[in-house]
Design an enzyme around this catalytic site. Structure first.
Site, PDB file in Angstrom:
ATOM      1  N   GLY A  46       0.882  -1.171   0.000  1.00 36.63           N
ATOM      2  CA  GLY A  46       0.000   0.000   0.000  1.00 36.63           C
ATOM      3  C   GLY A  46       0.907   1.204   0.000  1.00 36.63           C
ATOM      4  N   GLU A  47       0.711   2.072   0.965  1.00 34.13           N
ATOM      5  CA  GLU A  47       1.561   3.249   1.092  1.00 34.13           C
ATOM      6  C   GLU A  47       2.096   3.266   2.519  1.00 34.13           C
ATOM      7  OE1 GLU A  47       2.747   5.351  -1.154  1.00 34.13           O
ATOM      8  OE2 GLU A  47       3.810   6.201   0.548  1.00 34.13           O
ATOM      9  N   SER A  48       3.409   3.056   2.649  1.00 34.84           N
ATOM     10  CA  SER A  48       3.954   2.865   3.994  1.00 34.84           C
ATOM     11  C   SER A  48       3.789   4.101   4.870  1.00 34.84           C
ATOM     12  CB  SER A  48       5.427   2.450   3.915  1.00 34.84           C
ATOM     13  OG  SER A  48       6.178   3.432   3.243  1.00 34.84           O
ATOM     14  N   CYS A  77       6.019  -5.389   0.243  1.00 37.34           N
ATOM     15  CA  CYS A  77       6.160  -4.053  -0.331  1.00 37.34           C
ATOM     16  C   CYS A  77       6.115  -2.971   0.757  1.00 37.34           C
ATOM     17  CB  CYS A  77       5.123  -3.847  -1.427  1.00 37.34           C
ATOM     18  SG  CYS A  77       5.635  -2.587  -2.592  1.00 37.34           S
ATOM     19  N   ARG A 104      13.169   3.048  -0.495  1.00 34.47           N
ATOM     20  CA  ARG A 104      11.783   3.150  -0.980  1.00 34.47           C
ATOM     21  C   ARG A 104      11.760   3.598  -2.433  1.00 34.47           C
ATOM     22  NH1 ARG A 104       8.074   7.065   2.084  1.00 34.47           N
ATOM     23  NH2 ARG A 104       6.645   6.276   0.511  1.00 34.47           N
ATOM     24  N   ILE A 133       5.230  -2.937  -7.641  1.00 33.36           N
ATOM     25  CA  ILE A 133       4.455  -1.701  -7.808  1.00 33.36           C
ATOM     26  C   ILE A 133       5.081  -0.610  -6.940  1.00 33.36           C
ATOM     27  CG2 ILE A 133       2.178  -0.629  -7.596  1.00 33.36           C
ATOM     28  CD1 ILE A 133       1.008  -3.528  -7.701  1.00 33.36           C
ATOM     29  N   ARG A 134       5.720   0.351  -7.574  1.00 29.04           N
ATOM     30  CA  ARG A 134       6.474   1.390  -6.838  1.00 29.04           C
ATOM     31  C   ARG A 134       7.221   0.740  -5.670  1.00 29.04           C
ATOM     32  NH1 ARG A 134       3.839   5.993  -4.633  1.00 29.04           N
ATOM     33  NH2 ARG A 134       5.806   7.029  -4.970  1.00 29.04           N
ATOM     34  N   HIS A 170       4.540  -8.353  -4.774  1.00 28.97           N
ATOM     35  CA  HIS A 170       3.186  -8.634  -4.263  1.00 28.97           C
ATOM     36  C   HIS A 170       2.735 -10.060  -4.589  1.00 28.97           C
ATOM     37  CE1 HIS A 170       1.731  -4.512  -3.180  1.00 28.97           C
ATOM     38  NE2 HIS A 170       2.735  -4.164  -3.978  1.00 28.97           N
ATOM     39  N   GLU A 172       0.422 -11.640  -3.426  1.00 27.99           N
ATOM     40  CA  GLU A 172      -1.035 -11.792  -3.279  1.00 27.99           C
ATOM     41  C   GLU A 172      -1.781 -11.413  -4.556  1.00 27.99           C
ATOM     42  OE1 GLU A 172       0.731  -9.356  -2.361  1.00 27.99           O
ATOM     43  OE2 GLU A 172      -0.389  -7.466  -2.366  1.00 27.99           O
TER      44      GLU A 172
HETATM   45  N1  GLN Z   1       5.909   2.972  -2.665  1.00 29.43           N
HETATM   46  C1  GLN Z   1       5.153   2.478  -1.554  1.00 29.43           C
HETATM   47  C2  GLN Z   1       5.723   2.961  -0.220  1.00 29.43           C
HETATM   48  O1  GLN Z   1       6.700   3.596  -0.181  1.00 29.43           O
HETATM   49  C3  GLN Z   1       5.074   0.971  -1.550  1.00 29.43           C
HETATM   50  C4  GLN Z   1       4.298   0.492  -2.738  1.00 29.43           C
HETATM   51  C5  GLN Z   1       3.561  -0.787  -2.513  1.00 29.43           C
HETATM   52  O2  GLN Z   1       3.353  -1.243  -1.392  1.00 29.43           O
HETATM   53  N2  GLN Z   1       3.110  -1.356  -3.589  1.00 29.43           N
HETATM   54  O3  GLN Z   1       5.164   2.699   0.793  1.00 29.43           O
END
Ligand code: GLN
Length: 197
Positions: A46-48, A77, A104, A133-134, A170, A172
């Site tokens: 997600g977004e940490s 991630c 990151r 993903i990112r 990921h 999942e």
């Molecule tokens: N770029 C996100 C972060 O810094 C991580 C991306 C992800 O969990 N798919 O948290």
């Protein structure tokens, strides 16, 4: 077996679905009391920064740290970032329990996402479909941390330190449940250790 999935933000539903496919009932974790009697925990992607902010708000930081200090915990991630000891940024709340250094958004902005097949020794001969993903990468591991997967250029994208598991990609999202099965086995091994030792 009870496996919790941190359900503050990100791809927790996808993890829950794979766990159900494996016959494990997932427990959504949003509050400290939801951690009671879990055998393991998954921290999703997600977004940490958001996961960290919400974990602080819900009083979850210390309970999560205590949990991850002794029970099997797997970060994917953003979850990997959240587990790491060093992410090179001071102001972002992280658990700081796993001896890895993480960069990151290591793949830059343009090439945000890609999929590639990874050879992972303990997953057998068939390559594992890894979706990034990112994604972060692990730039350094302390002694005691086992590198599980690398990209062809040598960058580390999966590692394990005892009961802690971290993947930059990921598992999942692809329908390949081998990593989830591996985590379930890790939990069983930990339980055997606890009951016999
Ligand atoms: N770029 C996100 C972060 O810094 C991580 C991306 C992800 O969990 N798919 O948290």
């Amino acid at each position: 077996m009870k496996i919790g999935v941190l359900a503050l933000q990100g791809a927790f539903i996808e993890h829950e679905k794979i766990l159900r496919d494996l016959g494990v009932t997932p427990v959504e974790v949003r509050l400290p009391e939801h951690l009671a009697d879990l055998d393991g925990l998954i921290i999703p992607g997600g977004e940490s920064t958001t996961i960290g902010k919400l974990a602080v708000e819900f009083g979850l930081m210390e309970p999560l740290r205590r949990f991850a200090a002794e029970r099997p915990t797997w970060g994917t991630c953003a979850g990997l970032i959240f587990l790491a000891k060093n992410i090179g940024i001071d102001r972002q709340p992280i658990l700081g329990v796993m001896d890895i250094t993480v960069n990151r958004n290591a793949f830059g902005r343009q090439v945000d996402s890609f999929a590639t097949d990874l050879r992972i020794r303990m997953m057998g001969e068939v390559p594992f479909p890894a979706v990034f993903i990112r994604a972060p990468v692990i730039t350094a591991v302390a002694p005691g941390v086992e590198v599980l997967a690398e990209l062809p250029d040598g960058r580390i994208v999966a590692a394990q330190q005892g009961h802690l598991l971290a993947t930059a990609f990921h598992p999942e999202l692809t329908g390949d449940s081998r990593f989830h099965r591996y985590f379930v086995e890790m939990i069983k091994n930990e339980e055997n250790l606890r009951t016999t030792g």
